[in-house]
Design a protein around this motif. Structure first.
Motif, PDB file in Angstrom:
ATOM      1  N   ILE A 170     -37.179 113.183 -77.315  1.00 27.40           N
ATOM      2  CA  ILE A 170     -35.737 113.059 -77.083  1.00 27.40           C
ATOM      3  C   ILE A 170     -35.220 111.811 -77.807  1.00 27.40           C
ATOM      4  O   ILE A 170     -35.754 110.710 -77.636  1.00 27.40           O
ATOM      5  CB  ILE A 170     -35.433 112.974 -75.580  1.00 27.40           C
ATOM      6  N   GLY A 171     -34.219 111.998 -78.635  1.00 27.03           N
ATOM      7  CA  GLY A 171     -33.644 110.880 -79.383  1.00 27.03           C
ATOM      8  C   GLY A 171     -34.236 110.675 -80.751  1.00 27.03           C
ATOM      9  O   GLY A 171     -33.720 109.885 -81.544  1.00 27.03           O
ATOM     10  N   ASN A 172     -35.334 111.376 -81.069  1.00 28.62           N
ATOM     11  CA  ASN A 172     -35.957 111.259 -82.385  1.00 28.62           C
ATOM     12  C   ASN A 172     -35.486 112.391 -83.291  1.00 28.62           C
ATOM     13  O   ASN A 172     -35.129 113.476 -82.832  1.00 28.62           O
ATOM     14  CB  ASN A 172     -37.486 111.300 -82.279  1.00 28.62           C
ATOM     15  N   THR A 173     -35.508 112.130 -84.587  1.00 29.45           N
ATOM     16  CA  THR A 173     -35.097 113.159 -85.547  1.00 29.45           C
ATOM     17  C   THR A 173     -36.284 113.893 -86.149  1.00 29.45           C
ATOM     18  O   THR A 173     -36.134 115.005 -86.656  1.00 29.45           O
ATOM     19  CB  THR A 173     -34.281 112.524 -86.687  1.00 29.45           C
ATOM     20  N   ALA A 174     -37.460 113.287 -86.083  1.00 26.71           N
ATOM     21  CA  ALA A 174     -38.656 113.893 -86.675  1.00 26.71           C
ATOM     22  C   ALA A 174     -39.552 114.480 -85.603  1.00 26.71           C
ATOM     23  O   ALA A 174     -39.602 113.990 -84.465  1.00 26.71           O
ATOM     24  CB  ALA A 174     -39.430 112.852 -87.477  1.00 26.71           C
ATOM     25  N   GLU A 175     -40.255 115.540 -85.939  1.00 25.68           N
ATOM     26  CA  GLU A 175     -41.221 116.133 -85.011  1.00 25.68           C
ATOM     27  C   GLU A 175     -42.390 115.188 -84.792  1.00 25.68           C
ATOM     28  O   GLU A 175     -42.787 114.441 -85.701  1.00 25.68           O
ATOM     29  CB  GLU A 175     -41.734 117.458 -85.565  1.00 25.68           C
ATOM     30  N   ALA A 176     -42.955 115.223 -83.605  1.00 22.77           N
ATOM     31  CA  ALA A 176     -44.159 114.444 -83.322  1.00 22.77           C
ATOM     32  C   ALA A 176     -45.315 114.984 -84.161  1.00 22.77           C
ATOM     33  O   ALA A 176     -45.342 116.160 -84.526  1.00 22.77           O
ATOM     34  CB  ALA A 176     -44.499 114.533 -81.845  1.00 22.77           C
ATOM     35  N   SER A 224     -45.055 102.839 -82.883  1.00 19.73           N
ATOM     36  CA  SER A 224     -44.211 103.849 -83.529  1.00 19.73           C
ATOM     37  C   SER A 224     -43.436 104.687 -82.517  1.00 19.73           C
ATOM     38  O   SER A 224     -42.582 105.488 -82.906  1.00 19.73           O
ATOM     39  CB  SER A 224     -45.075 104.769 -84.401  1.00 19.73           C
ATOM     40  N   LEU A 225     -43.720 104.511 -81.233  1.00 12.43           N
ATOM     41  CA  LEU A 225     -43.080 105.303 -80.180  1.00 12.43           C
ATOM     42  C   LEU A 225     -41.948 104.513 -79.524  1.00 12.43           C
ATOM     43  O   LEU A 225     -42.014 103.278 -79.433  1.00 12.43           O
ATOM     44  CB  LEU A 225     -44.113 105.696 -79.126  1.00 12.43           C
ATOM     45  N   PRO A 226     -40.918 105.202 -79.041  1.00 16.92           N
ATOM     46  CA  PRO A 226     -39.803 104.496 -78.388  1.00 16.92           C
ATOM     47  C   PRO A 226     -40.243 103.817 -77.094  1.00 16.92           C
ATOM     48  O   PRO A 226     -41.187 104.261 -76.429  1.00 16.92           O
ATOM     49  CB  PRO A 226     -38.788 105.602 -78.113  1.00 16.92           C
TER      50      PRO A 226
END
Length: 337
Positions: A282-288, A321-323
């Motif tokens: 949630i809130g990211n533009t790229a896939e994990a 790299s994670l929120p």
């Protein structure tokens, strides 16, 4: 005469006590299950490899390349136990026949379970919605049959297998692990009652760490699953249960994105997928990234266990790299540092 009678009574009592003691210990020593559990109650370092969400499209008997890539690396990783947080096959579709579903499980056995079994590594799992959805009785029946037939291939030291493969407990290096039936959003009362009994038992109480693994998470962390039905239906009740009975870690799948979080003293490991469909936090533009996780648990201070998470190509995913936090519809997850 009174002295003689008293002597006889005491002698008989001692004989009864001795006989009971010998009988109890003979049964205890010759019970294979008890011997296996005692062996696993020794405190040793433990390396756990966690994988999740292996499946491809509905009905597929083929696995994405990354699944074989990770499974083939298990000999090199050399974990003490492998855990899978669900979705081992691609069911949950009404048009799939019994033969379709049986073929998927046969492919899982060839691709995943047999290679792990040949290495002699215990394999603990929880069923996912694509394995045994509560709404798909055919899927559940075939899943149950498969795991009953292959119980020996798991190489697990069971503590309680009465309700296997849907919820059951096992132990490795004095780490107590439970798999619960979280293939759907609702956890049934009988599962909580069973878990309570397990956590209050001597084996769990003497364990140095208590882990629960289930498919659906408590809290939403990805866009596409940020809605009711895709997470635990009552996370507040689940969290309170975890706190009350001293759970240390909950491992879940379903969201296809790696994110370790923490609430109070309880740690949560949201697993990435090695199968199809990595998703956006949630809130990211790229896939994990597709990923698997190694948990290293030391002998002392077991709660200070650490995570190392890698892509199938063996590239480490850095925590930085994670929120720092993710706000879903049903709660906030804060990164576990």
């Amino acid at each position: 005469m009174q002295f003689r009678n008293a002597y006889i009574a005491v002698t008989l009592l001692l004989a009864i006590i001795l006989t009971a003691f010998v009988a109890e210990n003979t049964i205890h020593e010759t019970n294979p299950r008890a011997r296996k559990i005692r062996k696993e109650q020794k405190d040793k370092p433990i390396k756990i490899c966690v994988i999740s969400d292996l499946n491809a499209s509905y009905g597929s008997t083929q696995y994405p390349y990354e699944v074989s890539q990770v499974i083939q690396r298990m000999g090199e990783i050399d974990p003490d136990i492998i855990l899978c947080s669900g979705d081992m096959v691609a069911g949950q579709k009404a048009s799939l026949t019994e033969q379709n579903i049986t073929d998927m499980w046969a492919s899982f056995k060839t691709t995943v379970l047999n290679p792990i079994n040949r290495l002699g590594i215990p394999f603990g799992f929880t069923v996912g919605n694509h394995d045994a959805s509560p709404s798909f009785s055919k899927d559940r029946a075939i899943s149950k049959d498969f795991w009953k037939e292959n119980v020996k291939n798991t190489n697990l030291t069971f503590v309680d297998s009465t309700n296997y493969p849907f919820y059951y407990s096992y132990i490795k290096n004095n780490v107590f692990i439970m798999s619960w039936d979280a293939a759907g959003a609702e956890i049934k009362p009988e599962v909580y009652r069973w878990m309570k009994a397990q956590m209050e038992g001597k084996i769990a109480r003497n364990a140095r760490l208590k882990i629960l693994i289930g498919h659906l998470p408590l809290y939403a962390i990805v866009d596409s699953k940020n809605k009711p039905g895709e997470v635990n239906s009552d996370p507040a009740a689940a969290l309170e249960f975890f706190k009350t009975y001293g759970l240390d870690l909950y491992i879940s799948g379903h969201q296809h994105a790696y994110y370790p979080s923490k609430k109070g003293e309880i740690r949560f490991l949201n697993m990435g997928a090695i199968g199809d469909g990595p998703r956006k936090l949630i809130g990211n533009t790229a896939e994990a990234a597709k990923s698997y996780t190694i948990i290293d648990i030391p002998v002392k201070n077991a709660r200070n266990f650490t995570y190392q998470t890698y892509t199938p190509d063996n590239v480490k995913i850095e925590l930085s790299s994670l929120p720092d936090s993710i706000i879903g519809f049903n709660g906030t997850s804060r990164k576990d540092h």
